[in-house]
Scaffold this active site. Structure first.
Site, short mmCIF file in Angstrom:
data_model
loop_
_atom_site.label_atom_id
_atom_site.label_comp_id
_atom_site.label_asym_id
_atom_site.label_seq_id
_atom_site.Cartn_x
_atom_site.Cartn_y
_atom_site.Cartn_z
N ASN A 195 67.49 76.84 55.03
CA ASN A 195 67.87 75.48 54.68
C ASN A 195 66.60 74.78 54.22
OD1 ASN A 195 68.97 72.92 54.46
ND2 ASN A 195 68.88 72.51 56.66
N HIS A 645 79.20 34.87 36.69
CA HIS A 645 78.12 35.33 35.81
C HIS A 645 78.44 36.68 35.17
CE1 HIS A 645 75.85 31.96 37.33
NE2 HIS A 645 76.17 32.34 38.55
#
Ligand code: AGP
Length: 753
Positions: A195, A645
């Site tokens: 891993n 906005h």
């Protein structure tokens, strides 16, 4: 402390190739280069410039070497106890099933063949099975192969070492040849599950190819077993009859590896032995004694316990506690630089350190005591639920109770209500003196910190800034010695957050960890911190960890904030709110069916907007994240103050728009947002406090849906408000027929950058 005899490092021939050598050594050379350059007589200004240039370079290299894969590794070794082959296979398969949630695309295992003598059998002594796809396709292919060969499932082994792996493809596509265990040669002399990422694998591969090795996969991992074979063969050639031990082979291999890794080695030269080692990636040893006398608990507290051989036992190695807890709770979290050797029922641990100018030097045998895993087997089962995500949403009243247990103090009438966070108490003064608090995290953990930000600012008076870990790194944003950097992470293993931690720590900030995972990299590498104790979270979509993180950060705000007369009432109201929180969450969970009905209405939609502000801006972001990650529906969390906005342009009678408008200081502003959305024929779904339905959505607005939730102290409201959105995401996913617990392309722990 006793040192194992070292063999002189083998001449691996790397120095013959300047480029290989440079690649292998650059990580450690940078600081030396820096100090030698700075010895020259150059102007101070240029020295400073050079120094920061090298610091930057070093940081980039370290960050690069931290990249890890999201693979899972598991091993099972039975010693002095008879186990049938079918049993061993089951343990390995189950281990893999427990790692499944981390995300993977292929899997593999290795077990022993009947004969340990390769000369008397056509099959190699170590058998390897690898398959693309899910665990069940591996299981199927293993039993198919077993049926086609003479392999006896009933055969008993009193000693046996098996290894297993789930792979998340990074180097090479998902395919059996790229799956692990990776092998040294066709005879499988050395096998490795890995891993992590080996960053210098290309240089190593080039050298091994020159030494006659041929490679079968595109993985970075394959260099490791091949390197082990090279080391072993060379030692055999050079030492004649003298045998090289398994740990000496692994030590020599580790000296040449760069990057991050947790590795388990298996070899038929060392039957029934396993070696595990790590640098960066998580690894855990589980010990299960099978001897009744030894299991009375006394041995557990004995530091020498690991060196006791003879007793029948089962040993487990895993990248994840979930794969171990059903067998034993006695574990040892393996530290960086440690090599764990399982041999003859004996566990020996050697600690290696980095040498001054690169490489690894062996330090000594380490004596370590086991610790107890604080998790129950039930946590990793689904119980009566169909999915982990569903179970984890519904267990929030309990997980929140556990998060707060022992940390909230409500004394008699004269005693003040207060908070006790043991992991922080020695650092509270420093935190209070900080010029700034910086919250750092990714995804849901970032959102949880955002939800807690206002209360921390209010109670502490310290400016609080927010950083998404990857963005902080991309910008190399300023972090100072006077800062307190708070790292929030469920897994404690997220690569971006870990790199940000390294960066903040190098810049001198006090680093505080907030994580669910005891022994994780965040827990180990921060100066202090708090565990959220939410219990194992297995669904990829974070739910109960989110609410527990908010609660821990609210408690953090109470702990940092001064106990002044002026804020006493507010503090007490929050503490009362915290005590009442599990009940409120229980109440909001009753909306399950309501949210399922809403999900039915939204099942075919393409998109969902979620508006929130103030304490519930985070709820909007988190609700939208849940919907997109599991239901695979586009969803956007929007700060309601920003509506005019830009986002307002999207609003029409078709697009579902969810507005969070529970009672707090922003309520009237949210009422106005709802009005404006309605005026544009917005298809509204409004979440409001109980009793507020008419105030947010007049009776004549027929198309507007209202979801009423219990009201509580404003800063705790996000904990309640997220639950209906979690339920909505869950039901949408089930109704749309997608994988709830392992959504497409996602992994639970994002250990790669
Ligand atoms: C949450 O649902 C996501 N799966 C994801 O955003 C996650 O929160 C993120 O990857 C951070 O993980 P961590 O909390 O383990 O650091």
């Amino acid at each position: 402390m006793q040192c194992e005899k070292t063999i002189p490092p083998l001449s691996f021939g790397l120095s013959q190739n300047l480029l290989d050598h440079a690649l292998c050594q650059y990580f450690y050379k940078v600081p030396c280069l820096k100090s030698s350059l700075l010895q020259f007589q150059i102007p101070r200004k240029s020295q400073r410039l050079l120094s920061s240039l090298y610091d930057y370079l070093l940081r980039r290299i370290r960050i690069r070497s931290r990249r890890r894969k999201m693979c899972g590794i598991f091993a099972y070794l039975n010693y002095n106890v008879n186990r049938e082959r079918s049993y061993i296979l089951q343990v390995l398969f189950n281990g893999l099933r427990r790692l499944e949630y981390r995300g993977y695309d292929s899997a593999g295992i290795s077990i022993d063949h009947s004969s340990s003598d390769p000369k008397t059998s056509s099959l190699p002594p170590s058998l390897v099975f690898r398959q693309e796809g899910n665990i069940e396709s591996l299981v199927k292919s293993v039993y198919q192969e077993v049926a086609e060969t003479d392999l006896n499932l009933k055969q008993c082994f009193s000693h046996h070492a098996g290894i297993a792996h789930t792979r998340w493809a990074t180097h090479g596509e998902p395919a059996p040849r790229n799956s692990h265990p990776q092998s040294s040669d066709p005879g499988n002399e050395f096998l490795v599950v890995h891993n992590g990422v080996i960053t210098n694998y290309e240089a190593l591969k080039g050298t091994l190819v020159r030494h006659g090795f041929t490679f079968q996969s595109e993985t970075d991992t394959e260099v490791i077993p091949k390197l082990a074979k090279y080391v072993f063969d060379k030692a055999k050639e050079g030492e004649g009859d003298q045998t090289i031990t398994f740990s000496q082979v692994v030590h020599e291999v580790m000296r040449h590896l760069e990057g991050a890794y947790a590795l388990i080695f298996k070899s038929w030269h060392y039957p029934n032995e396993l070696i595990a080692c790590k640098r960066g990636s998580p690894l855990l040893l589980g010990v299960k004694e099978l001897n009744e006398n030894a299991s009375n608990g006394s041995a557990f507290h004995d530091d020498n316990f690991l060196s006791k051989s003879g007793h029948p036992k089962e040993l487990f190695l895993s990248s994840d506690a979930n794969a171990v807890v059903e067998h034993t709770k006695k574990v040892l979290v393996i530290e960086d630089g440690e090599v764990v050797h399982l041999k003859d029922g004996h566990v020996s641990i050697l600690k290696f350190d980095k040498e001054k100018h690169g490489g690894l030097s062996k330090v000594a045998a380490v004596q370590r005591a086991l610790s107890i895993l604080e998790m129950e087997v039930e946590q990793i089962n689904k119980g009566n639920f169909e999915h982990y995500m569903q179970k984890e949403i519904h267990e929030q009243p309990e997980s929140l109770t556990t998060t707060m247990r022992g940390r909230l103090l409500r004394g008699g009438s004269c005693k003040a209500k207060t908070v006790l966070l043991g992991g922080l108490k020695d650092h509270l003064k420093t935190i209070r003196r900080s010029r700034r608090i910086v919250f750092i995290g990714c995804g849901t953990s970032y959102n949880a910190a955002l939800a807690a930000r206002p209360i921390l600012e209010e109670l502490s008076g310290i400016p609080v800034t927010m950083e998404i870990a990857s963005d902080l790194l991309d910008r190399q944003g300023p972090i100072y010695r006077e800062d307190t950097a708070v790292f929030v992470s469920q897994s404690g293993e997220t690569a971006d957050t870990l790199s940000a931690l390294e960066y903040a720590s190098e810049n001198g900030a006090l680093c505080v960890g907030i994580t669910n995972t005891v022994g994780s990299a965040i827990a180990r590498n921060t100066h202090c911190g708090v565990h959220i104790n939410a219990g194992a979270e297995i669904g990829v979509a974070s739910t109960k960890a989110y609410t527990s993180q908010i609660v821990v950060m609210a408690m953090l705000a109470l702990a940092i904030g001064g106990d002044t007369i002026s804020n006493q009432a507010r503090r007490e109201a929050i503490i009362d709110g915290l005590f009442d929180l599990p009940n409120k969450v229980r109440e909001v969970l009753k909306l399950d069916q309501v949210m399922k009905d809403l999900a039915k209405q939204l099942i075919a939609e393409q998109s969902l907007l979620v508006f929130g502000r103030g304490y519930n801006y985070a709820s909007a972001l988190e609700g939208a994240l849940k919907v997109k990650e599991v239901a695979l529906m586009h969803s956007e969390g929007i700060l309601a103050g920003e509506m005019k906005h830009g986002p307002l342009a999207l609003v029409d009678e078709n697009l579902p728009t969810f507005v969070i408008a529970t009672r707090d200081a922003c309520f009237s502003k949210q009422q106005s947002v709802i009005q404006q959305l309605h005026a544009r024929k917005g298809r509204l779904i409004v979440m409001c406090s109980k009793g507020d339905a008419a105030s947010v959505c007049p009776a004549e607005w027929e198309s507007c849906r209202v979801i009423e939730v219990p009201q509580l102290e404003d800063c705790l409201q996000p904990v309640v408000n997220i639950v209906p959105l979690q339920l909505l995401a869950y039901h949408l996913t089930v109704l749309r027929g997608f994988n709830v617990d392992q959504p497409r392309n996602l992994a639970k722990s994002v250990t790669t950058q």
